[in-house]
Design a protein around this motif. Structure first.
Motif, short mmCIF file in Angstrom:
data_model
loop_
_atom_site.label_atom_id
_atom_site.label_comp_id
_atom_site.label_asym_id
_atom_site.label_seq_id
_atom_site.Cartn_x
_atom_site.Cartn_y
_atom_site.Cartn_z
N PHE A 139 0.87 -1.18 0.00
CA PHE A 139 0.00 0.00 0.00
C PHE A 139 0.90 1.22 0.00
CE2 PHE A 139 -3.10 -2.78 2.50
CZ PHE A 139 -4.01 -2.90 1.46
N ALA A 147 1.76 -4.47 3.83
CA ALA A 147 0.81 -4.93 4.86
C ALA A 147 0.84 -6.45 4.96
CB ALA A 147 -0.59 -4.45 4.53
N SER A 202 -3.27 -5.15 16.55
CA SER A 202 -3.94 -4.32 15.56
C SER A 202 -2.93 -3.79 14.54
CB SER A 202 -4.62 -3.17 16.29
OG SER A 202 -5.48 -2.52 15.43
N GLY A 203 -3.29 -3.85 13.26
CA GLY A 203 -2.40 -3.33 12.23
C GLY A 203 -1.26 -4.26 11.88
N SER A 204 -1.45 -5.56 12.05
CA SER A 204 -0.36 -6.47 11.67
C SER A 204 -0.56 -7.08 10.29
CB SER A 204 -0.16 -7.55 12.74
OG SER A 204 -1.36 -8.22 13.01
N GLY A 205 -1.72 -6.81 9.66
CA GLY A 205 -1.94 -7.30 8.30
C GLY A 205 -2.90 -8.47 8.21
N LYS A 206 -3.59 -8.79 9.30
CA LYS A 206 -4.46 -9.96 9.32
C LYS A 206 -5.62 -9.82 8.34
CE LYS A 206 -5.40 -9.51 13.74
NZ LYS A 206 -4.71 -8.24 14.04
N THR A 207 -6.30 -8.66 8.39
CA THR A 207 -7.45 -8.48 7.52
C THR A 207 -7.02 -8.38 6.06
OG1 THR A 207 -8.80 -7.52 9.25
CG2 THR A 207 -9.41 -6.93 7.00
N THR A 208 -5.88 -7.74 5.82
CA THR A 208 -5.39 -7.65 4.43
C THR A 208 -5.12 -9.05 3.89
OG1 THR A 208 -4.41 -5.52 5.00
CG2 THR A 208 -3.68 -6.53 2.95
N GLU A 225 -11.91 -12.05 13.35
CA GLU A 225 -12.31 -11.54 14.67
C GLU A 225 -13.79 -11.83 14.95
OE1 GLU A 225 -10.16 -9.44 16.57
OE2 GLU A 225 -8.77 -8.61 15.11
N HIS A 281 -7.49 -11.61 18.11
CA HIS A 281 -6.64 -10.98 19.11
C HIS A 281 -6.59 -11.85 20.36
CE1 HIS A 281 -7.59 -6.79 17.48
NE2 HIS A 281 -6.30 -6.95 17.39
N GLU A 311 3.26 2.40 14.31
CA GLU A 311 2.87 1.41 13.31
C GLU A 311 3.57 1.63 11.96
OE1 GLU A 311 -1.31 0.63 13.36
OE2 GLU A 311 -1.32 0.09 11.24
N TYR A 364 6.57 -0.60 10.17
CA TYR A 364 6.37 -1.20 8.85
C TYR A 364 7.51 -0.85 7.89
CZ TYR A 364 1.81 -3.52 8.72
OH TYR A 364 0.80 -4.41 8.86
N1 LIG Z 1 -6.52 -0.01 1.66
C1 LIG Z 1 -5.45 0.35 2.39
N2 LIG Z 1 -4.63 1.37 2.02
C2 LIG Z 1 -3.56 1.72 2.75
N3 LIG Z 1 -3.17 1.08 3.88
C3 LIG Z 1 -3.93 0.07 4.30
C4 LIG Z 1 -5.12 -0.36 3.59
N4 LIG Z 1 -5.66 -1.41 4.26
C5 LIG Z 1 -4.87 -1.62 5.33
N5 LIG Z 1 -3.84 -0.75 5.36
C6 LIG Z 1 -2.75 -0.70 6.36
O1 LIG Z 1 -2.16 -1.99 6.38
C7 LIG Z 1 -1.80 -2.35 7.71
C8 LIG Z 1 -2.45 -3.67 8.07
O2 LIG Z 1 -3.85 -3.47 8.19
P1 LIG Z 1 -4.88 -4.64 8.50
O3 LIG Z 1 -6.23 -4.06 8.53
O4 LIG Z 1 -4.63 -5.76 7.55
O5 LIG Z 1 -4.42 -5.08 9.96
P2 LIG Z 1 -5.15 -6.02 11.03
O6 LIG Z 1 -4.09 -6.92 11.55
O7 LIG Z 1 -6.36 -6.63 10.42
O8 LIG Z 1 -5.56 -4.99 12.16
P3 LIG Z 1 -6.82 -5.04 13.18
O9 LIG Z 1 -6.44 -5.99 14.26
O10 LIG Z 1 -6.91 -3.63 13.69
O11 LIG Z 1 -8.03 -5.45 12.42
C9 LIG Z 1 -2.22 -1.18 8.61
O12 LIG Z 1 -1.10 -0.35 8.83
C10 LIG Z 1 -3.26 -0.48 7.78
O13 LIG Z 1 -3.30 0.89 8.11
#
Ligand SMILES: Nc1ncnc2c1ncn2[C@@H]1O[C@H](COP(=O)(O)OP(=O)(O)OP(=O)(O)O)[C@@H](O)[C@H]1O
Ligand SMILES: [Mg+2]
Length: 356
Positions: free
Chosen positions: A17, A30, A52-58, A185, A218, A284, A288
């Motif tokens: 990203f 991510a 939070s913000g470790s890339g799990k949802t991505t 989650e 989490h 964060e 990264y």
């Molecule tokens: N569409 C996007 N554009 C830019 N950055 C993004 C985008 N989606 C996610 N990020 C960034 O990528 C990183 C990972 O985000 P992600 O949502 O995958 O984390 P997560 O582990 O699911 O967090 P959480 O526990 O808060 O759900 C974060 O720094 C987030 O800000």
């Protein structure tokens, strides 16, 4: 098409990203060179855990074909997911891989009765030709999560408890008869006392329906209780992965050790997830974009090499660990404490499904 015995094969996937702000113009990975696979013949619960913000949802968006990787491949049942195009193929894929989201109230419209939504899902995915036939399919799915069509009949989402509506959303995911469920989650908005009842549904699905589950959380307590394998994510990387007992009873990576120690020990109803104990914020983006190990700035065992180059995976004690401390094997790491013998493994009590 050869599947090599794999249901899912994630091969070196990366998602880049572009980020603005102070670090404007920088690239944030991510998801950074992640690989893992799930077996076709042996359904399992594979957990992705990290703050939070470790890339799990991505990562989960990649697996759901909601996002294409910048590089690398996601192969599902022998097919590169990026090549799935067109309504028929997309539907066929969605039948096999179903999501369960964090907030069940977002899944269901507040203005429609939940049964309507479930019946539509059954007809949409071709499980039933008409509404009458769909009712039987819906009832069967609800029974797998400890509910029935009679219990939810005529109810709107807000007329069900948080635990019930999340179980209904798991039932919705079961209607297409998927081989893989991706639950991001799924219990974080559910009362701590009801979490185990919901995650127990995943265990039963694995054992009785042979469904594999990728459980994103989490909450190390539920992860410990239901997972076969766990992967700990930090800033886009999997820093440690392996059988859940090995990773959580004898964590090797200093970051896993921190997470493990942050699991609160008192009564489960007072538990706050460890994610909330870790201060983040501007850290964060800095972590990264850091050269070398993303944990170097917080690690009590940091060495010069950690700031120079990304650590590779070292294979130690049945798991992969991205940490230079293990470059010479298990003995070279910080002294290990076997938490399984200290009673400090995350406490998790199985609960009765009927209680919510
Ligand atoms: N569409 C996007 N554009 C830019 N950055 C993004 C985008 N989606 C996610 N990020 C960034 O990528 C990183 C990972 O985000 P992600 O949502 O995958 O984390 P997560 O582990 O699911 O967090 P959480 O526990 O808060 O759900 C974060 O720094 C987030 O800000
Ligand atoms: Mg997320």
């Amino acid at each position: 098409m050869s599947t090599n015995g794999k249901l899912l094969d994630v091969q070196h996937v990366t998602v880049a990203f572009h980020i603005g702000g102070l670090l404007g113009g920088a690239k944030l990975l991510a998801v950074n060179d992640i690989s893992f696979a799930l077996d076709s013949d042996r359904p399992e619960i594979f957990t992705l855990a990290g703050e939070s913000g470790s890339g799990k949802t991505t990562l989960s968006r990649l697996l759901l074909h909601d996002l294409d990787p910048t590089s690398g491949k996601v192969i599902f049942e022998g097919r590169d997911v990026a090549t799935i195009k067109g309504r028929r193929d997309v539907m066929a894929f969605m039948k096999q891989v179903q999501p369960v989201f964090q907030n069940p109230f977002e899944t269901f419209s507040p203005l429609r009765r939940v049964e309507e939504y479930l019946i539509d899902t059954a007809t949409h995915f071709g499980r039933a030709k008409n509404r009458r036939a769909a009712a039987a399919v819906v009832d069967e799915a609800l029974r797998q999560v400890g509910l029935s069509l009679e219990e939810v009949s005529k109810r709107y989402p807000h007329e069900l408890s948080g635990g019930q509506i999340q179980r209904v959303s798991v039932a919705r995911a079961l209607i297409p008869q998927p081989r893989l469920i991706l639950a991001d989650e799924p219990v974080s908005m559910v009362d701590a006392s009801l979490r185990m009842a919901i995650v127990n549904v995943f265990k039963r699905l694995r054992d009785e329906q042979r469904v594999s589950v990728i459980y994103i959380t989490h909450d190390l307590a539920t992860a410990y209780y239901i997972s076969d394998r766990i992967a700990i994510m930090l800033r886009g990387y999997i820093v440690e992965s392996g059988p859940v007992e090995a990773v959580l009873d004898r964590p090797l990576h200093p970051y896993t050790q921190l997470l493990q120690e942050s699991v609160p020990k008192p009564a489960p109803e007072d538990q706050e997830s460890w994610a909330k104990h870790i201060e983040l914020g501007t850290l964060e983006a800095k972590e990264y974009t850091r050269v070398g190990c993303k944990y170097a700035g917080r690690c009590p065992h940091v060495m010069d090499i950690c700031r120079q180059a990304d650590p590779p995976d070292f294979f130690v004690d049945g798991r992969a660990v991205k940490c230079y401390l293990y470059a010479d094997g298990p003995e070279s790491g910080p002294q290990l404490i076997d938490r399984s013998t200290q009673g400090a493994a995350p406490a998790a009590q199985p609960q009765d499904l009927g209680k919510s």
